[in-house]
Motif scaffolding. Sequence first.
Motif, PDB file in Angstrom:
ATOM      1  N   TYR A   1       0.841  -1.194   0.000  1.00 59.83           N
ATOM      2  CA  TYR A   1       0.000   0.000   0.000  1.00 59.83           C
ATOM      3  C   TYR A   1       0.878   1.246   0.000  1.00 59.83           C
ATOM      4  O   TYR A   1       1.745   1.398   0.857  1.00 59.83           O
ATOM      5  CB  TYR A   1      -0.939  -0.010   1.213  1.00 59.83           C
ATOM      6  CG  TYR A   1      -1.919  -1.140   1.133  1.00 59.83           C
ATOM      7  CD1 TYR A   1      -1.591  -2.405   1.595  1.00 59.83           C
ATOM      8  CD2 TYR A   1      -3.162  -0.942   0.553  1.00 59.83           C
ATOM      9  CE1 TYR A   1      -2.478  -3.453   1.477  1.00 59.83           C
ATOM     10  CE2 TYR A   1      -4.065  -1.984   0.450  1.00 59.83           C
ATOM     11  CZ  TYR A   1      -3.716  -3.233   0.910  1.00 59.83           C
ATOM     12  OH  TYR A   1      -4.601  -4.272   0.791  1.00 59.83           O
ATOM     13  N   GLY A   2       0.607   2.119  -0.959  1.00 59.39           N
ATOM     14  CA  GLY A   2       1.442   3.298  -1.101  1.00 59.39           C
ATOM     15  C   GLY A   2       0.885   4.551  -0.473  1.00 59.39           C
ATOM     16  O   GLY A   2       1.607   5.540  -0.285  1.00 59.39           O
ATOM     17  N   TYR A   3      -0.399   4.535  -0.111  1.00 57.79           N
ATOM     18  CA  TYR A   3      -1.032   5.723   0.442  1.00 57.79           C
ATOM     19  C   TYR A   3      -1.682   5.374   1.770  1.00 57.79           C
ATOM     20  O   TYR A   3      -2.428   4.386   1.865  1.00 57.79           O
ATOM     21  CB  TYR A   3      -2.078   6.283  -0.530  1.00 57.79           C
ATOM     22  CG  TYR A   3      -1.485   6.713  -1.847  1.00 57.79           C
ATOM     23  CD1 TYR A   3      -1.481   5.846  -2.931  1.00 57.79           C
ATOM     24  CD2 TYR A   3      -0.901   7.964  -1.981  1.00 57.79           C
ATOM     25  CE1 TYR A   3      -0.921   6.224  -4.133  1.00 57.79           C
ATOM     26  CE2 TYR A   3      -0.341   8.350  -3.192  1.00 57.79           C
ATOM     27  CZ  TYR A   3      -0.355   7.472  -4.258  1.00 57.79           C
ATOM     28  OH  TYR A   3       0.207   7.843  -5.445  1.00 57.79           O
ATOM     29  N   TRP A   4      -1.396   6.208   2.762  1.00 58.65           N
ATOM     30  CA  TRP A   4      -1.883   5.965   4.114  1.00 58.65           C
ATOM     31  C   TRP A   4      -2.470   7.235   4.712  1.00 58.65           C
ATOM     32  O   TRP A   4      -2.010   8.342   4.424  1.00 58.65           O
ATOM     33  CB  TRP A   4      -0.740   5.499   5.019  1.00 58.65           C
ATOM     34  CG  TRP A   4      -0.207   4.159   4.672  1.00 58.65           C
ATOM     35  CD1 TRP A   4       0.702   3.869   3.689  1.00 58.65           C
ATOM     36  CD2 TRP A   4      -0.550   2.923   5.290  1.00 58.65           C
ATOM     37  NE1 TRP A   4       0.941   2.516   3.662  1.00 58.65           N
ATOM     38  CE2 TRP A   4       0.197   1.907   4.641  1.00 58.65           C
ATOM     39  CE3 TRP A   4      -1.401   2.561   6.327  1.00 58.65           C
ATOM     40  CZ2 TRP A   4       0.099   0.572   4.991  1.00 58.65           C
ATOM     41  CZ3 TRP A   4      -1.482   1.227   6.684  1.00 58.65           C
ATOM     42  CH2 TRP A   4      -0.740   0.247   6.030  1.00 58.65           C
ATOM     43  N   GLY A   5      -3.470   7.046   5.568  1.00 57.75           N
ATOM     44  CA  GLY A   5      -3.955   8.154   6.350  1.00 57.75           C
ATOM     45  C   GLY A   5      -3.160   8.289   7.638  1.00 57.75           C
ATOM     46  O   GLY A   5      -2.221   7.524   7.880  1.00 57.75           O
TER      47      GLY A   5
END
Length: 127
Positions: free
Chosen positions: A114-118
């Motif tokens: 996963y490349g995008y995180w909150g």
Amino acid sequence: QERLVESGGGLVQAGGSLRLSCTASGRTFSSRTITWFRQAPGKERDFVAAIKWSGGSTYYADSVKGRFTISRDNAKNTVYLQMNSLKPEDTALYYCAAGPGYLPVASIRARQNYGYWGQGTQVTVSS
């Protein structure tokens, strides 16, 4: 720039419910795998649940199966995690992550995909 924002965390008694939300800005969730992970103090960041935006297939960790439900709202570009029958062991910082839509089932649980995180939202369940 893609940005994920989680909300809905809080303090709840054991047996209670919470609904977490994950909203994307900068791009849509179209053709993505959207996944919730959680991390308790001193522990690894673990897979909780995932949804394929295209098709809506869902996947759950055994520890939450039957209690948590992941869903999506196309119009709001938002993914939800409905958490029922909460237990003290569900206490953690919950993260939303976006990954490629083509992730095979065997790869969905691995956070390195996963490349995008909150930034995370805290869930605390009291006994």
